[in-house]
Design a protein around this motif. Sequence first.
Motif, short mmCIF file in Angstrom:
data_model
loop_
_atom_site.label_atom_id
_atom_site.label_comp_id
_atom_site.label_asym_id
_atom_site.label_seq_id
_atom_site.Cartn_x
_atom_site.Cartn_y
_atom_site.Cartn_z
N THR A 1 0.82 -1.21 0.00
CA THR A 1 0.00 0.00 0.00
C THR A 1 0.85 1.26 0.00
OG1 THR A 1 -1.69 -1.20 1.23
CG2 THR A 1 -1.87 1.18 1.23
N GLU A 2 1.86 1.29 0.88
CA GLU A 2 2.72 2.48 0.96
C GLU A 2 3.59 2.64 -0.29
OE1 GLU A 2 3.29 3.46 5.66
OE2 GLU A 2 4.71 2.06 4.79
N MET A 3 4.05 1.51 -0.84
CA MET A 3 4.85 1.59 -2.07
C MET A 3 4.00 2.14 -3.22
SD MET A 3 7.81 1.00 -3.68
CE MET A 3 8.78 -0.30 -2.90
N ASP A 4 2.78 1.64 -3.36
CA ASP A 4 1.88 2.13 -4.41
C ASP A 4 1.69 3.64 -4.28
OD1 ASP A 4 1.56 -0.48 -5.30
OD2 ASP A 4 -0.42 -0.74 -4.40
N ALA A 5 1.42 4.10 -3.06
CA ALA A 5 1.18 5.53 -2.81
C ALA A 5 2.44 6.35 -3.09
CB ALA A 5 0.70 5.75 -1.39
N MET A 6 3.59 5.83 -2.67
CA MET A 6 4.85 6.55 -2.86
C MET A 6 5.20 6.66 -4.34
SD MET A 6 8.36 6.15 -3.53
CE MET A 6 8.72 4.43 -3.20
#
Length: 195
Positions: free
Chosen positions: A108-113
């Motif tokens: 989730t955080e990688m996608d957002a970043m």
Amino acid sequence: MKKNLLHLWLLVFMTAVSFSCSDDHGTDPETIKLEDSWKAPWTSQKVLDIAKGQRPDPSVYLDQKYIDFHLAQFNGGATYLVSKSSLDKYGRDTLGYPDNTQFVMTKTEMDAMLTKTGKDISKIETELGIPAGSWKGLEMVRISIPDPKGLNVRVPSGNEMGANSLWLPGGHLPTGYSEAVVNKIPKGKYTETPL
């Protein structure tokens, strides 16, 4: 008229009661914060003062409730970025360090970043706290692990080969993103995609 007014008042009252009894007021589910999860007398600095290789398991200094909460964030998958040249050099049969570890962040955080940075390498370096220019000119790929739990996902201890001088206890990068460690990743347990 009085009857209609009474019905209207009753409807407003019931709506107010149902709203006040509702658990969802547009807020996120309970978040367990790292700063509230240290076991006395431990602090981040006390862990950092211990030499790499001798640091205790995070369960020694962090509440189990925090550890469980932190690792649950990886239920949707784990991922990390690596240069294609590293994979070409060291092979793709098993990924990770010889000490059976690999640092990962949440899908989730990688996608957002990646959305936030537009996949611009210099911006990604800044977001992840990578020294500027380290990945310049490199072809980067994303490794995605759909089942990190099956690879013993855990809070890093700081003893891992991949832990450097920027490592912080508690499972977060200095820039705030969540991190964890998994065992080495065999072929078939990950996917590789170009950045």
